[in-house]
Design an enzyme around this catalytic site. Structure first.
Site, PDB file in Angstrom:
ATOM      1  N   LYS B  75      -2.226   6.765  10.726  1.00 51.87           N
ATOM      2  CA  LYS B  75      -0.829   6.339  10.656  1.00 51.87           C
ATOM      3  C   LYS B  75       0.094   7.557  10.645  1.00 51.87           C
ATOM      4  O   LYS B  75      -0.190   8.559   9.967  1.00 51.87           O
ATOM      5  CB  LYS B  75      -0.621   5.502   9.385  1.00 51.87           C
ATOM      6  CG  LYS B  75       0.787   4.934   9.233  1.00 51.87           C
ATOM      7  CD  LYS B  75       0.872   4.036   7.999  1.00 51.87           C
ATOM      8  CE  LYS B  75       2.259   3.426   7.830  1.00 51.87           C
ATOM      9  NZ  LYS B  75       2.322   2.496   6.677  1.00 51.87           N
ATOM     10  N   SER B 145       3.879  -1.915   7.107  1.00 53.46           N
ATOM     11  CA  SER B 145       4.360  -0.914   8.029  1.00 53.46           C
ATOM     12  C   SER B 145       3.269  -0.277   8.882  1.00 53.46           C
ATOM     13  O   SER B 145       3.585   0.458   9.820  1.00 53.46           O
ATOM     14  CB  SER B 145       5.087   0.189   7.254  1.00 53.46           C
ATOM     15  OG  SER B 145       4.205   0.812   6.329  1.00 53.46           O
ATOM     16  N   SER B 169       1.472  -2.988   3.098  1.00 52.19           N
ATOM     17  CA  SER B 169       1.530  -2.438   4.459  1.00 52.19           C
ATOM     18  C   SER B 169       0.189  -2.180   5.126  1.00 52.19           C
ATOM     19  O   SER B 169       0.155  -1.882   6.324  1.00 52.19           O
ATOM     20  CB  SER B 169       2.357  -1.153   4.477  1.00 52.19           C
ATOM     21  OG  SER B 169       3.719  -1.445   4.286  1.00 52.19           O
TER      22      SER B 169
END
Lengths: 71, 471
Positions: B75, B145, B169
């Site tokens: 990420k 996210s 997330s």
């Protein structure tokens, strides 16, 4: 003392150095009111915990906790 | 969808090489990312060099563990040396990170091959992750996210990608994309070298193709770190060894009431079926309610706003026009609210955590299950869900079922549990006691095996031959 929330928000934004064109005092005031109401909703949860006592936050949590110890 | 275990077997038997796996992963990213936007950066040269190093290690008889030679995504809030960390924001510099985050170092030492950086919702603060598309329906959000990580794993580009989780997330995209997602106990995985959203709620962990992948990943990721004082010195079990033990004899709490309601009927049906399935596998299922969880959202956002504002204070002062308006409003509030609201939220977190702890203790639970989310993937242009007469913002609907496990720090795993009438994935959340990821993974593996939904694949996916060449 000015009790207009928009004026108060604008003054506070200036004091924090956040008086920028993209930060709208009216929207900020409305958002703050929502968040303060949300915070107030926690009073019910905390009623039995002795009110506002920051020391109630246990810095040991969560490492080392063993809920089974309470069983 | 190829798993870490499949890749590992193929590598060690000589049926494939890390270079072949990595080339397939890079080809899949190139073929699919026009639709998915799962990656913000692909490091072909670095990945192929790492793959060749893994192949040399295999040839020399060195075994670095289950992730050796396996392509992974990271990420884009996690530092990877040589690649920029943009945090989904135009305000972050394009200059490459000077050093790897702690968890990236662990991955490299285990021989994992870092393919690239996956797309994040701006500042890891949101559930939409634009412009990422959900591989099950390109007009739907992947969740966030860690939306790029969810899409990349679901589409079979990589069998594992790293996500972060402050209010859900990791588990939100896992549920919406039909992958496994593991938020381990707070302190289990070092946060050093990772941009914060709210430091006292932030967790790192894997999104994976299977529960076994998640177990293998956590064995590599978990452990103390002198650079992160919250990283706990707690022994790290061999999670993979417990996966086939089943659930016979376990007591599993089945949550009802707050914060699950309202939820979509198909989700409720899948959750009831999941509970029945675990009961049929030998678990004792116990209905439980935790009314304190109705306050989870107020506590969650009461902590996120001031902590995020403190972390991004300089950005907010110098370049507020470069921040998404909704996130900017949150940050401004975080700086303007009186400290009493933050302390109250911290105290509320403690109350929520205590309530969950009592629930585990008084019911002698080994695990607690909930639907991961009350709804399936929202349309990209949807602001709200309509649950009958109840209208609720998409973000709040998703976070209300996942956030309590950030507040409590308890480990929570999301596994695919079924599909709604539109063919969109539904997730099952399995929480466990502090540092007992082993039980969550064990329950998840049993459910995954018995439910048989993990083999269903999305319309937008890598052809199998991209990922694992049997030749």
């Amino acid at each position: 003392m000015n009790d207009d929330p928009v004026a108060v928000a604008a003054a506070r934004l200036r004091a924090l150095g956040l008086d920028h064109p993209v930060i709208d005092p009216a929207a900020t005031a409305a958002d703050l009111a929502d968040r303060i109401a949300q915070s107030a909703s926690l009073d019910e949860l905390l009623a039995d915990r002795g009110g506002l006592d920051p020391t109630a936050f246990d810095p040991r949590w969560p490492p080392g906790e063993d809920p089974q110890a309470e069983a | 969808m190829t798993s870490v275990a499949e890749a590992g077997r193929a590598l060690r038997s000589g049926r494939t090489s890390s270079r072949k796996l990595t080339e397939a992963s890079l080809a899949a990213a190139a073929a699919l990312d026009g639709d998915l936007s799962a990656f913000v950066a692909v490091d072909s040269d670095g990945a192929l060099a790492a793959a060749d190093a893994a192949d040399e290690a295999i040839a020399a008889g060195r075994d670095l563990g289950p992730l050796m030679g396996v392509p992974v995504g990271i990420k884009d809030i996690v530092d990877v040396a040589g690649l920029p960390t943009r945090c989904g924001s135009p305000a972050y510099p394009a200059a490459p990170a000077a050093a790897d985050a702690a968890l990236v170092r662990r991955l490299r030492h285990s021989g994992a091959v870092i393919v690239g950086k996956t797309t994040t919702h701006e500042l890891a603060c949101g559930v939409y992750s634009p412009p990422v598309s959900n591989p099950w329906d390109l007009d739907r959000i992947p969740g966030g996210s860690s939306g790029g990580s969810g899409a990349a794993v679901a589409a079979g580009i990589v069998p594992m990608a790293i996500g972060s989780d402050t209010g859900g997330s990791i588990r939100i995209p896992a549920s919406l994309c039909a992958t496994v997602g593991l938020k381990a106990t707070y302190g289990r995985v070092s946060r050093a070298g990772v941009a914060a959203l709210a430091w006292s709620l932030d967790h790192l962990g894997p999104l994976t193709a299977t529960v076994a992948c998640a177990a293998a990943a956590l064995e590599v990721l978990a452990g103390p770190d002198p650079l992160d004082p919250s990283a706990a010195s707690v022994p790290v079990p061999a999670y993979s060894r417990s996966l086939d033990r089943g659930v016979d004899g376990l007591r599993i709490g089945v949550l009802s009431g707050a914060p699950l309601e309202p939820m979509q009927p198909d989700v409720a049906e899948a959750f009831a079926a999941a509970s029945d399935l675990l009961g049929g596998q030998g678990a004792a299922t116990v209905g439980v309610e935790v009314p304190e969880l109705q306050h989870g959202l107020a506590a969650e956002f009461g902590i996120v706003a001031p902590e995020a504002a403190a972390y991004h204070r300089e950005l907010l002062h110098s370049r507020p026009e470069q921040i998404d308006p909704g996130i900017r409003t949150l940050l401004v509030a975080g700086l303007m609210l009186e400290p009493e609201h933050y302390f109250k939220a911290l105290q509320a977190r403690r109350a929520v955590a205590d309530a969950l702890r009592r629930t585990f203790a008084h019911n002698r639970l080994d695990a607690l299950i909930t639907p991961t989310l009350p709804a399936t993937a929202a349309a990209k242009d949807a602001d709200d869900f309509c649950f009958g007469d109840v209208v609720e913002p998409v973000t709040l609907a998703y976070v209300r079922t996942t956030g309590p496990f950030n507040l409590s720090g308890l480990p929570a795993l999301s596994v695919p549990a079924g599909f709604d009438r539109d063919g969109l994935p539904i997730g099952l959340q399995i929480a466990a006691r502090p540092f007992d990821e082993e039980t969550a993974l064990r329950v998840g593996a049993c459910f995954e095996s018995a439910a048989g939904v993990a083999s269903r694949r999305p319309p937008r996916r890598a052809p199998d031959e991209y990922v694992l060449d049997p030749a």
